[in-house]
Design an enzyme around this catalytic site. Structure first.
Site, PDB file in Angstrom:
ATOM      1  N   GLU A  40      29.715   5.627  48.981  1.00 13.61           N
ATOM      2  CA  GLU A  40      28.874   6.738  48.495  1.00 13.61           C
ATOM      3  C   GLU A  40      28.725   6.708  46.979  1.00 13.61           C
ATOM      4  O   GLU A  40      28.699   7.751  46.325  1.00 13.61           O
ATOM      5  CB  GLU A  40      29.452   8.100  48.915  1.00 13.61           C
ATOM      6  CG  GLU A  40      29.597   8.315  50.389  1.00 13.61           C
ATOM      7  CD  GLU A  40      28.265   8.468  51.107  1.00 13.61           C
ATOM      8  OE1 GLU A  40      27.232   8.622  50.428  1.00 13.61           O
ATOM      9  OE2 GLU A  40      28.272   8.386  52.337  1.00 13.61           O
TER      10      GLU A  40
HETATM   11  C1  LIG Z   1      34.365   0.964  54.661  1.00 14.89           C
HETATM   12  C2  LIG Z   1      33.007   1.074  54.076  1.00 14.89           C
HETATM   13  C3  LIG Z   1      32.076   1.906  54.661  1.00 14.89           C
HETATM   14  C4  LIG Z   1      30.777   1.961  54.162  1.00 14.89           C
HETATM   15  N1  LIG Z   1      29.827   2.692  54.834  1.00 14.89           N
HETATM   16  C5  LIG Z   1      28.527   2.563  54.466  1.00 14.89           C
HETATM   17  C6  LIG Z   1      27.493   3.141  55.253  1.00 14.89           C
HETATM   18  O1  LIG Z   1      27.749   3.803  56.271  1.00 14.89           O
HETATM   19  N2  LIG Z   1      26.222   2.952  54.865  1.00 14.89           N
HETATM   20  C7  LIG Z   1      25.882   2.228  53.769  1.00 14.89           C
HETATM   21  O2  LIG Z   1      24.714   2.091  53.486  1.00 14.89           O
HETATM   22  N3  LIG Z   1      26.843   1.676  52.995  1.00 14.89           N
HETATM   23  C8  LIG Z   1      28.143   1.816  53.322  1.00 14.89           C
HETATM   24  N4  LIG Z   1      29.118   1.221  52.563  1.00 14.89           N
HETATM   25  C9  LIG Z   1      28.749   0.474  51.382  1.00 14.89           C
HETATM   26  C10 LIG Z   1      29.160   1.138  50.104  1.00 14.89           C
HETATM   27  O3  LIG Z   1      28.369   2.260  49.840  1.00 14.89           O
HETATM   28  C11 LIG Z   1      29.103   0.059  49.023  1.00 14.89           C
HETATM   29  O4  LIG Z   1      30.188  -0.813  49.248  1.00 14.89           O
HETATM   30  C12 LIG Z   1      29.143   0.626  47.629  1.00 14.89           C
HETATM   31  O5  LIG Z   1      27.973   1.349  47.354  1.00 14.89           O
HETATM   32  C13 LIG Z   1      29.310  -0.456  46.568  1.00 14.89           C
HETATM   33  O6  LIG Z   1      28.403  -1.491  46.757  1.00 14.89           O
HETATM   34  P1  LIG Z   1      28.933  -3.002  46.819  1.00 14.89           P
HETATM   35  O7  LIG Z   1      30.015  -3.084  47.814  1.00 14.89           O
HETATM   36  O8  LIG Z   1      27.766  -3.896  47.007  1.00 14.89           O
HETATM   37  O9  LIG Z   1      29.588  -3.246  45.417  1.00 14.89           O
HETATM   38  P2  LIG Z   1      28.820  -3.675  44.087  1.00 14.89           P
HETATM   39  O10 LIG Z   1      27.595  -2.860  43.931  1.00 14.89           O
HETATM   40  O11 LIG Z   1      28.687  -5.148  44.065  1.00 14.89           O
HETATM   41  O12 LIG Z   1      29.842  -3.218  42.979  1.00 14.89           O
HETATM   42  C14 LIG Z   1      30.996  -3.985  42.630  1.00 14.89           C
HETATM   43  C15 LIG Z   1      31.633  -3.390  41.373  1.00 14.89           C
HETATM   44  O13 LIG Z   1      30.683  -3.453  40.306  1.00 14.89           O
HETATM   45  C16 LIG Z   1      30.472  -2.164  39.763  1.00 14.89           C
HETATM   46  N5  LIG Z   1      29.069  -2.037  39.410  1.00 14.89           N
HETATM   47  C17 LIG Z   1      27.982  -2.361  40.141  1.00 14.89           C
HETATM   48  N6  LIG Z   1      26.860  -2.112  39.450  1.00 14.89           N
HETATM   49  C18 LIG Z   1      27.230  -1.598  38.279  1.00 14.89           C
HETATM   50  C19 LIG Z   1      26.526  -1.146  37.129  1.00 14.89           C
HETATM   51  N7  LIG Z   1      25.198  -1.133  37.083  1.00 14.89           N
HETATM   52  N8  LIG Z   1      27.246  -0.692  36.079  1.00 14.89           N
HETATM   53  C20 LIG Z   1      28.583  -0.647  36.109  1.00 14.89           C
HETATM   54  N9  LIG Z   1      29.304  -1.081  37.164  1.00 14.89           N
HETATM   55  C21 LIG Z   1      28.640  -1.543  38.240  1.00 14.89           C
HETATM   56  C22 LIG Z   1      30.841  -1.173  40.849  1.00 14.89           C
HETATM   57  O14 LIG Z   1      31.227   0.088  40.317  1.00 14.89           O
HETATM   58  C23 LIG Z   1      31.998  -1.905  41.524  1.00 14.89           C
HETATM   59  O15 LIG Z   1      33.191  -1.657  40.834  1.00 14.89           O
HETATM   60  C24 LIG Z   1      30.439   1.216  53.012  1.00 14.89           C
HETATM   61  C25 LIG Z   1      31.406   0.437  52.377  1.00 14.89           C
HETATM   62  C26 LIG Z   1      32.670   0.340  52.904  1.00 14.89           C
HETATM   63  C27 LIG Z   1      33.680  -0.550  52.222  1.00 14.89           C
END
Ligand SMILES: Cc1cc2nc3c(=O)[nH]c(=O)nc-3n(C[C@H](O)[C@H](O)[C@H](O)COP(=O)(O)OP(=O)(O)OC[C@H]3O[C@@H](n4cnc5c(N)ncnc54)[C@H](O)[C@@H]3O)c2cc1C
Length: 595
Positions: A441
Site C-alpha cells: 500500500e
Molecule cells: C505480501 C504482499 C502483498 C501485496 N498485495 C498487493 C495487492 O493485493 N495488490 C497489488 O496491486 N499489490 C500488492 N502488493 C505489492 C506492493 O504494493 C508493492 O510491493 C509495493 O508497492 C512496492 O512495490 P515493489 O515491490 O515493486 O517495490 P519497488 O517499487 O521496486 O521499491 C523498492 C524500494 O525502492 C523504493 N522506491 C521506489 N521508488 C522510489 C522513489 N521514487 N523514491 C524513493 N524510493 C523509491 C521503495 O520505497 C522500496 O524501498 C503486495 C506486496 C506484498 C509483498
C-alpha cells in the site's frame, strides 16, 4: 502460550474516554446506537475472532496455500472463518439497516476489525479486500456493474482483489503496461501481468472480482492514462451467475516471509486475447478511484500494524512475568530465588517502549477512523476540516504504526531471548506478518514523499495549520499536574516542526523537489513522532481523569507510557528537525560508486 487479543478495557478507553465516540450517537445515522450496542458488536467480534480465527493463525502459516490440479488448496479453517465473518454481518458492518447492515460508525467497525486482524491477519485479508473492492464498485461503478457484482460480494459469494502492481511497476504505477482495448459491445479486452495480488486466487467463494488498473491505448501518458476495470474470474451468465471462465490465469503463488495464509499471486490477463473487463466510472480516472480505496486501505494497514504491535507486546508481557532469570544488580545472595525478568529495568524498557508504540499507533489509527466518521456524518464545517486533516495525515497513519509496530515486535522477540528466535513461540510469526506493513500500500519511502511532496502543501498548508490548532487545543485543555510537562514539551516542539516545514518549502522553491525530498523520511518520522506524542497527551489526559479504584493501575500505566514517550521519544523530533533545517545532503550526495 494462550492467545492474545486486543484488551477490551484499553479499546473502550480509546473509543469512549479518548475519542468521545458517544458524541456520534447524536447524529441521525447513528441514533440507534449507544455504548452498549458498540460493546455488543465488539463482544461478538471478540468471540468470533477467538473461536474461528485464532485457532488456525499458526497452522495456516505453517501449512500455506498450494496450487494443486489447477486449484488453490488451503486449510479448511480459512473458509470456515471467512463464512463465519460474513454470516455474522461484519462485511456489511457499516452498511445501512435497510441494506441489512449494522450501520456502525467507521470507528466502531474498525475496532471490530482490529479484533480479527490481531489474532489472524492472513485469514482476515480475504474479507477485508472484498469489502474494499466492493466499496469502490459501490462508489464509482455504473448501475449495471453495481447490480451484477455488489450484492454477491457483500454476501461473500464473490471475493475481491485490487490488482495494481506489475513486475516492473510497483511504486511507480505511472509505468504499468497492462492494456485494455475497447470493444464494440462497450466491454474491454485486457492484456498484461500483475504480481503480488493478494487473494488473487482462492476457492473461498464462487467467483473472484479483480479490480485491475490498466491503460486504454491512445490515452494520456503516466498516471493520467490509468483506468480501472472489473475483471471477474468467471464471466457472468444471463442470470448473473458465474459462467464461462475468463482469460485470467494464475501464473504462480508467491512464497512469503509472513502473511502466508493469504494467497499472493502472479496473474496473467489475456494470454489468449479473451480477458473481458468492464470499465469502472470514466476512462483515465482509475487511479483516483483506486486511491479512494487505497486511502481507506492505508489507514487500515496502519491499524493492522498497530494491533500486531500490540499482540507482540502482550505475549512479551506474559512471558516476562513468568520467566525467571537472574537477580537484581544489588543482590548477590544466590540462595534467593531468581526474579521474573519483568523485574529487570532493561526488560521494563523493552516492554514500556512496545506499549508506548503500540498504544499510540492504535490511538492514531482510531483517530483517523473518527475523521472518516466526521467526513461522512459531521456538519459541513466538521466534514471539511476532517477531510483536510485525514488527507494530510494518511501517510503518517499508514507509515508510523507500520514502522513502529514492527520495531515493537522486534523488541517482543528480544524479551523472549532465545525463545523468541524459535518457532515454538508466537512472536516470530507476529514480526514476520507485520513486516509486510511498511512495504505494501505504498512503501514508507513513498509515504514520505507523498507527505512532504504533496500533502503538506495542499490547500496552502491549511491541513498543517489545522493539525497545529488541534494539538494546541489539547495542550490548552490539559489541567492535571501530571500531564502538564507533557503538554508543555509538545507545545515547545511545534515551532521546530514549523521551522523544519518552512526549511523544506524553501529548499523545494530554491533547489527543486529532488533535493527537497531527499530527506522526506526524516520529515515523515518527525511528523509521526509529533502525532504519536499528541496521542500520548490525549491518552494521558483521559487517564488522569479516571477515578474508579479498578482503573488505578490502568491509568498509571498510561501515564508512565506517556512519560516514556515524552522523555525518550519526543526529543528525536528535534534531531530530525535540525537535519531538515540544515538541508542535510548526506544521502543525496552519496555517490553510487562510493558504496
Ligand atoms: C505480501 C504482499 C502483498 C501485496 N498485495 C498487493 C495487492 O493485493 N495488490 C497489488 O496491486 N499489490 C500488492 N502488493 C505489492 C506492493 O504494493 C508493492 O510491493 C509495493 O508497492 C512496492 O512495490 P515493489 O515491490 O515493486 O517495490 P519497488 O517499487 O521496486 O521499491 C523498492 C524500494 O525502492 C523504493 N522506491 C521506489 N521508488 C522510489 C522513489 N521514487 N523514491 C524513493 N524510493 C523509491 C521503495 O520505497 C522500496 O524501498 C503486495 C506486496 C506484498 C509483498
Amino acid at each position: 502460550m494462550s492467545d492474545v487479543i486486543l484488551d477490551r478495557r484499553d479499546l473502550s478507553f480509546q473509543l469512549f474516554e479518548v475519542l468521545d465516540t458517544d458524541t456520534l450517537f447524536q447524529r441521525p445515522r447513528f441514533a440507534e446506537h449507544s455504548r452498549e450496542t458498540i460493546e455488543a458488536a465488539l463482544d461478538t467480534a471478540e468471540k468470533l475472532a477467538r473461536e474461528k480465527f485464532a485457532n488456525h493463525n499458526s497452522l495456516a502459516d505453517k501449512d500455506e496455500p498450494t496450487f494443486v490440479d489447477g486449484k488453490v488448496v488451503m486449510r479448511p479453517e480459512v473458509k470456515t472463518a471467512f463464512d463465519a465473518y460474513i454470516n455474522a454481518g461484519f462485511l456489511s458492518s457499516r452498511a445501512s439497516f435497510e441494506e441489512g447492515g449494522m450501520q456502525l460508525p467507521e470507528i466502531a467497525a474498525a475496532a471490530c476489525k482490529g479484533m480479527f486482524t490481531c489474532v489472524n491477519p492472513s485469514s482476515t485479508g480475504y474479507a477485508f479486500l472484498t469489502a474494499a473492492a466492493a466499496n469502490v464498485i459501490r462508489n464509482f461503478a455504473s448501475d449495471t456493474l453495481r447490480s451484477q457484482f455488489l450484492e454477491p460480494m457483500m454476501a461473500g459469494r464473490f471475493t475481491g482483489t485490487m490488482a495494481l502492481t506489475e513486475p516492473h511497476a510497483g511504486s511507480s504505477l505511472a509505468d504499468i503496461r497492462t492494456r485494455a482495448v475497447p470493444q464494440e459491445d462497450g466491454s474491454y479486452r485486457l492484456k498484461g501481468n500483475k504480481i503480488y495480488i493478494s487473494g488473487g486466487d482462492n476457492e473461498l467463494a464462487d467467483n473472484i472480482v479483480h479490480l485491475v488498473l490498466a491503460k486504454i491505448p491512445g490515452g494520456p501518458e503516466g498516471v493520467k492514462g490509468i483506468s480501472l476495470f472489473v475483471v471477474p474470474k468467471y464471466r457472468l451468465d444471463a442470470q448473473g451467475n458465474p459462467g464461462e471462465r475468463n482469460d485470467v490465469v494464475l501464473a504462480g503463488l508467491i512464497h512469503k516471509l509472513g502473511y502466508r495464509g493469504t494467497t499472493s499471486t502472479a496473474l496473467t490477463f489475456g494470454d489468449n486475447d479473451d480477458c473481458h473487463g468492464y470499465l469502472v466510472g470514466e476512462a483515465h480516472q482509475g487511479l483516483r478511484y483506486m486511491f479512494q480505496m487505497m486511502n481507506e486501505a492505508r489507514v487500515g494497514v496502519g491499524f493492522g500494524a498497530a494491533v500486531l504491535g500490540y499482540r507482540g507486546y502482550r505475549y512479551a508481557l506474559d512471558y516476562a512475568r513468568d520467566r525467571l532469570q537472574g537477580r537484581h544488580p544489588d543482590d548477590a545472595d544466590f540462595s534467593k530465588p531468581q526474579v521474573p525478568i519483568i523485574e529487570h529495568a532493561d526488560v521494563k524498557r523493552l516492554l514500556l517502549t512496545q506499549k508506548a508504540y503500540a498504544e499510540a499507533a492504535i490511538a492514531m489509527s482510531l483517530y483517523g477512523y473518527r475523521l472518516v466518521d466526521d467526513i461522512e456524518t459531521g456538519d459541513e464545517a466538521a466534514a471539511k476540516d476532517a477531510h483536510l486533516l485525514l488527507d494530510l495525515l494518511t501517510p503518517v497513519l499508514k507509515s508510523w504504526p507500520s514502522e513502529f509496530g514492527v520495531k515493537a515486535n522486534d523488541m517482543a522477540i528480544q524479551v523472549f531471548g532465545g525463545a523468541g528466535y524459535t518457532r515454538e513461540y508466537p512472536v516470530e510469526q507476529v514480526w514476520r506478518d507485520n513486516r509486510l506493513n511498511p512495504i505494501h500500500e505504498g512503501t514508507t519511502g513513498v509515504q514520505g514523499m507523498d507527505l512532504l511532496g504533496r500533502k503538506v502543501w495542499m490547500a496552502n498548508g491549511k491541513g498543517l495549520q489545522l493539525l497545529a490548532r488541534r494539538i494546541l487545543a489539547d495542550v490548552e485543555r490539559t489541567t492535571d499536574d501530571r500531564c502538564q510537562p507533557f503538554a508543555q514539551a509538545l507545545k515547545a516542539m511545534l515551532p521546530r516542526v514549523e521551522a523544519a516545514t518552512t526549511a523544506a518549502g524553501k529548499l523545494m522553491a530554491e533547489q527543486g523537489p529532488r533535493m527537497a525530498l531527499s530527506n522526506a523520511n526524516a520529515y515523515l518520522q518527525l511528523m509521526g513522532h509529533t502525532v504519536a506524542a499528541w496521542m500520548w497527551l490525549r491518552q494521558a489526559n483521559a487517564a488522569a481523569a479516571l477515578d474508579a479504584p479498578e482503573d488505578k493501575d490502568f491509568a498509571q500505566g498510561k501515564l508512565q507510557a506517556a512519560q516514556y514517550f515524552f522523555h525518550w521519544e519526543l526529543p528525536r523530533v528535534e534531531l530530525d528537525a535540525q537535519r531538515l533545517i540544515d538541508a542535510d545532503d548526506t544521502f543525496i550526495n552519496m555517490d553510487n560508486r562510493w558504496f
